[in-house]
Design a protein around this motif. Structure first.
Motif, PDB file in Angstrom:
ATOM      1  N   PRO A  85       0.945 -53.641 -15.626  1.00 53.35           N
ATOM      2  CA  PRO A  85       0.288 -54.928 -15.849  1.00 53.35           C
ATOM      3  C   PRO A  85      -0.174 -55.066 -17.294  1.00 53.35           C
ATOM      4  O   PRO A  85      -0.264 -54.084 -18.036  1.00 53.35           O
ATOM      5  N   THR A  86      -0.508 -56.284 -17.664  1.00 51.68           N
ATOM      6  CA  THR A  86      -0.890 -56.544 -19.058  1.00 51.68           C
ATOM      7  C   THR A  86      -2.386 -56.370 -19.303  1.00 51.68           C
ATOM      8  O   THR A  86      -2.789 -55.903 -20.365  1.00 51.68           O
ATOM      9  N   ARG A  87      -3.219 -56.731 -18.336  1.00 53.52           N
ATOM     10  CA  ARG A  87      -4.666 -56.641 -18.531  1.00 53.52           C
ATOM     11  C   ARG A  87      -5.161 -55.216 -18.250  1.00 53.52           C
ATOM     12  O   ARG A  87      -4.745 -54.605 -17.255  1.00 53.52           O
ATOM     13  N   PRO A  88      -6.048 -54.698 -19.082  1.00 53.88           N
ATOM     14  CA  PRO A  88      -6.551 -53.334 -18.878  1.00 53.88           C
ATOM     15  C   PRO A  88      -7.155 -53.109 -17.494  1.00 53.88           C
ATOM     16  O   PRO A  88      -6.930 -52.059 -16.886  1.00 53.88           O
ATOM     17  N   GLU A  89      -7.933 -54.075 -16.993  1.00 52.18           N
ATOM     18  CA  GLU A  89      -8.545 -53.891 -15.680  1.00 52.18           C
ATOM     19  C   GLU A  89      -7.497 -53.815 -14.577  1.00 52.18           C
ATOM     20  O   GLU A  89      -7.685 -53.134 -13.555  1.00 52.18           O
ATOM     21  N   ASP A  90      -6.355 -54.501 -14.775  1.00 52.13           N
ATOM     22  CA  ASP A  90      -5.272 -54.424 -13.794  1.00 52.13           C
ATOM     23  C   ASP A  90      -4.540 -53.084 -13.884  1.00 52.13           C
ATOM     24  O   ASP A  90      -4.064 -52.558 -12.868  1.00 52.13           O
ATOM     25  N   VAL A  91      -4.424 -52.549 -15.085  1.00 55.18           N
ATOM     26  CA  VAL A  91      -3.805 -51.232 -15.249  1.00 55.18           C
ATOM     27  C   VAL A  91      -4.630 -50.175 -14.509  1.00 55.18           C
ATOM     28  O   VAL A  91      -4.083 -49.301 -13.823  1.00 55.18           O
ATOM     29  N   VAL A  92      -5.950 -50.268 -14.620  1.00 57.04           N
ATOM     30  CA  VAL A  92      -6.834 -49.327 -13.931  1.00 57.04           C
ATOM     31  C   VAL A  92      -6.720 -49.516 -12.413  1.00 57.04           C
ATOM     32  O   VAL A  92      -6.694 -48.545 -11.648  1.00 57.04           O
ATOM     33  N   SER A  93      -6.604 -50.763 -11.969  1.00 54.35           N
ATOM     34  CA  SER A  93      -6.481 -51.036 -10.529  1.00 54.35           C
ATOM     35  C   SER A  93      -5.143 -50.556  -9.998  1.00 54.35           C
ATOM     36  O   SER A  93      -5.049 -50.084  -8.855  1.00 54.35           O
ATOM     37  N   ASP A  94      -4.100 -50.656 -10.814  1.00 53.24           N
ATOM     38  CA  ASP A  94      -2.779 -50.148 -10.426  1.00 53.24           C
ATOM     39  C   ASP A  94      -2.828 -48.628 -10.272  1.00 53.24           C
ATOM     40  O   ASP A  94      -2.213 -48.053  -9.368  1.00 53.24           O
ATOM     41  N   ALA A  95      -3.586 -47.985 -11.151  1.00 46.96           N
ATOM     42  CA  ALA A  95      -3.777 -46.540 -11.035  1.00 46.96           C
ATOM     43  C   ALA A  95      -4.533 -46.205  -9.747  1.00 46.96           C
ATOM     44  O   ALA A  95      -4.250 -45.192  -9.092  1.00 46.96           O
ATOM     45  N   LEU A  96      -5.489 -47.064  -9.376  1.00 53.53           N
ATOM     46  CA  LEU A  96      -6.214 -46.853  -8.118  1.00 53.53           C
ATOM     47  C   LEU A  96      -5.259 -46.952  -6.935  1.00 53.53           C
ATOM     48  O   LEU A  96      -5.348 -46.147  -5.989  1.00 53.53           O
ATOM     49  N   TYR A  97      -4.354 -47.917  -6.981  1.00 57.30           N
ATOM     50  CA  TYR A  97      -3.368 -48.052  -5.894  1.00 57.30           C
ATOM     51  C   TYR A  97      -2.593 -46.754  -5.673  1.00 57.30           C
ATOM     52  O   TYR A  97      -2.475 -46.275  -4.539  1.00 57.30           O
ATOM     53  N   ILE A  98      -2.064 -46.160  -6.733  1.00 57.31           N
ATOM     54  CA  ILE A  98      -1.230 -44.971  -6.556  1.00 57.31           C
ATOM     55  C   ILE A  98      -2.088 -43.761  -6.183  1.00 57.31           C
ATOM     56  O   ILE A  98      -1.642 -42.882  -5.442  1.00 57.31           O
ATOM     57  N   ALA A  99      -3.348 -43.722  -6.641  1.00 60.22           N
ATOM     58  CA  ALA A  99      -4.251 -42.648  -6.216  1.00 60.22           C
ATOM     59  C   ALA A  99      -4.532 -42.766  -4.720  1.00 60.22           C
ATOM     60  O   ALA A  99      -4.569 -41.753  -4.003  1.00 60.22           O
ATOM     61  N   CYS A 100      -4.699 -44.000  -4.242  1.00 61.82           N
ATOM     62  CA  CYS A 100      -4.937 -44.220  -2.815  1.00 61.82           C
ATOM     63  C   CYS A 100      -3.692 -43.900  -2.002  1.00 61.82           C
ATOM     64  O   CYS A 100      -3.778 -43.300  -0.926  1.00 61.82           O
ATOM     65  N   ARG A 101      -2.554 -44.283  -2.492  1.00 59.91           N
ATOM     66  CA  ARG A 101      -1.299 -44.000  -1.794  1.00 59.91           C
ATOM     67  C   ARG A 101      -1.102 -42.492  -1.630  1.00 59.91           C
ATOM     68  O   ARG A 101      -0.587 -42.028  -0.603  1.00 59.91           O
ATOM     69  N   SER A 102      -1.528 -41.736  -2.625  1.00 55.39           N
ATOM     70  CA  SER A 102      -1.380 -40.275  -2.589  1.00 55.39           C
ATOM     71  C   SER A 102      -2.599 -39.588  -1.982  1.00 55.39           C
ATOM     72  O   SER A 102      -2.606 -38.363  -1.847  1.00 55.39           O
ATOM     73  N   GLY A 103      -3.637 -40.354  -1.660  1.00 56.18           N
ATOM     74  CA  GLY A 103      -4.787 -39.801  -0.972  1.00 56.18           C
ATOM     75  C   GLY A 103      -5.756 -39.019  -1.831  1.00 56.18           C
ATOM     76  O   GLY A 103      -6.430 -38.104  -1.337  1.00 56.18           O
ATOM     77  N   HIS A 104      -5.901 -39.373  -3.116  1.00 55.03           N
ATOM     78  CA  HIS A 104      -6.745 -38.597  -4.024  1.00 55.03           C
ATOM     79  C   HIS A 104      -8.136 -39.229  -4.144  1.00 55.03           C
ATOM     80  O   HIS A 104      -8.341 -40.189  -4.896  1.00 55.03           O
ATOM     81  N   LEU A 105      -9.076 -38.675  -3.430  1.00 56.07           N
ATOM     82  CA  LEU A 105     -10.428 -39.222  -3.335  1.00 56.07           C
ATOM     83  C   LEU A 105     -11.172 -39.206  -4.668  1.00 56.07           C
ATOM     84  O   LEU A 105     -11.733 -40.225  -5.085  1.00 56.07           O
ATOM     85  N   ASP A 106     -11.202 -38.064  -5.354  1.00 60.17           N
ATOM     86  CA  ASP A 106     -11.998 -37.949  -6.576  1.00 60.17           C
ATOM     87  C   ASP A 106     -11.486 -38.873  -7.676  1.00 60.17           C
ATOM     88  O   ASP A 106     -12.274 -39.496  -8.401  1.00 60.17           O
TER      89      ASP A 106
END
Length: 364
Positions: free
Chosen positions: A199-220
């Motif tokens: 994504p282009t917006r920094p906050e969306d890049v961070v949220s996209d990272a949250l998506y893949i962390a959730c998909r992989s089950g990484h709590l911390d």
């Protein structure tokens, strides 16, 4: 001389030795003045502009087959003779390194990298490098090997691997570094247009990272990203929210964290039109890669076998995608064969409409 207007298809398992033999037979029969001319004529017969082009395509098919068969010694021997193929893309836009991580073979990844396979080549029109693809398909042994071999993860990949220290390193003095992600999830607008990736917006890049962390089950990692402006209701692949993908991962503590941070249980994904809790089951059923995980979920709460989203039931999802094992597990837990999807089709009728004849018989 142009290539054939009606080219012959290559054999299912093409052999360079056999093609060379065919060209030699054309030459010795006197049809061409040189062996090179015979080779080029044969290439055009199969729809290629030149013999080198035909040779490269056949070598790529051979390498792909060896990778899919996880033949480490075969790959090593083949690359020893034709190292250039390690860097050659396949017809579908992937590369040998993408195929190797899909096979989750660290050994083949090692051989390809040693032969010069680049880390950063993207998969077709997506933004997936071999590393981000490995994380996306759950091939974590191959992903870890890529990192060990020098493939430095961006924010998206570090989050998907659960590398908290690496994730933290993308913030300097409390501020996110510029362009922290080179990869990201494949997302589409309501009109079906591909959205920017990453994504282009920094906050969306961070949220996209949250998506893949959730998909992989990484709590911390998820907690860190939520503390740094990630949106718990961000929609990643298939329009699934972060909570939907956390439900897929099966990490109950992660799901609870997201709910306390405002994640909605009402957001429907764009594929199954299901709530986050059902979305995780739909993925397990439709993709069919994790039968043990599906059985465990159903054993914990057998009543969910009767759940349905806007698109249809779990059994309809198995039928549409031709997943026989998923269907058998659902039937074992009492799934209703007569339930109809949004199009009015039973699971058997849906399987038949998609050409899954064997599954249609199972469901009839």
């Amino acid at each position: 001389m142009t290539q054939s207007a009606n080219p012959q298809p290559l054999p299912e398992r093409p052999s360079l030795e056999q093609l060379r033999k065919q060209a030699k037979e054309l030459y010795t029969a006197g049809e061409f003045s040189t062996l090179t001319a015979a080779q080029h004529a044969l290439a055009r017969r199969y729809g290629f502009s030149s013999w080198p082009r035909l040779k490269l395509v056949v070598e790529s098919q051979i390498l792909r087959r060896l990778i899919q068969e996880r033949d480490v010694n075969g790959v090593k021997k083949f690359l020893g003779a034709s190292p250039k193929v390690a860097s050659t893309g396949f017809a579908d836009g992937s590369t040998p390194l993408h195929a190797a991580v899909e096979a989750n073979s660290p050994e083949i990844v090692t051989e390809l990298v040693a032969a010069g396979a680049p880390f950063d080549t993207k998969y077709a029109s997506s933004s997936h490098t071999a590393l981000s693809w490995a994380i996306t398909v759950g091939s974590f042994k191959a992903a870890i090997k890529l990192v060990e071999l020098g493939n430095e993860p961006d924010l998206f990949c570090a989050s998907g691997l659960g590398l908290l220290k690496s994730v933290e390193g993308f913030w300097v003095d409390g501020k996110l570094r510029p362009n922290p992600s080179k990869t990201g999830s494949s997302r589409y607008s309501d009109a079906g247009e591909r959205l920017p990736c990453p994504p282009t917006r920094p906050e969306d890049v961070v949220s996209d990272a949250l998506y893949i962390a959730c998909r992989s089950g990484h709590l911390d990692v998820a907690r860190w990203l939520l503390d740094h402006r990630a949106d718990p209701n961000w929609r990643g692949f298939m329009g699934g929210s972060c909570l939907a993908w956390a439900e897929f991962s099966g990490n109950a503590e992660l799901c609870a964290l997201l709910r306390t941070r405002g994640a909605s249980d009402e957001l429907l994904d764009s594929e199954f039109k299901s709530t986050p809790k059902l979305f995780g089951l739909m993925i397990l059923v439709a993709w069919g890669f994790w039968p043990d995980r599906l059985r465990t979920r159903l054993s914990a709460d057998p009543s969910v076998v009767h759940s349905r989203g806007g698109w249809g039931t779990l059994l309809n999802a198995a039928a549409y995608n031709g997943q026989i094992e998923s269907a058998k597990i659902l039937l074992e837990f009492g799934a209703d064969k007569t339930a109809r999807n949004a199009a009015g089709l039973t699971a058997s009728e849906m399987a038949a409409s998609q050409g899954h004849t064997e599954l249609a018989k199972v469901l009839a």
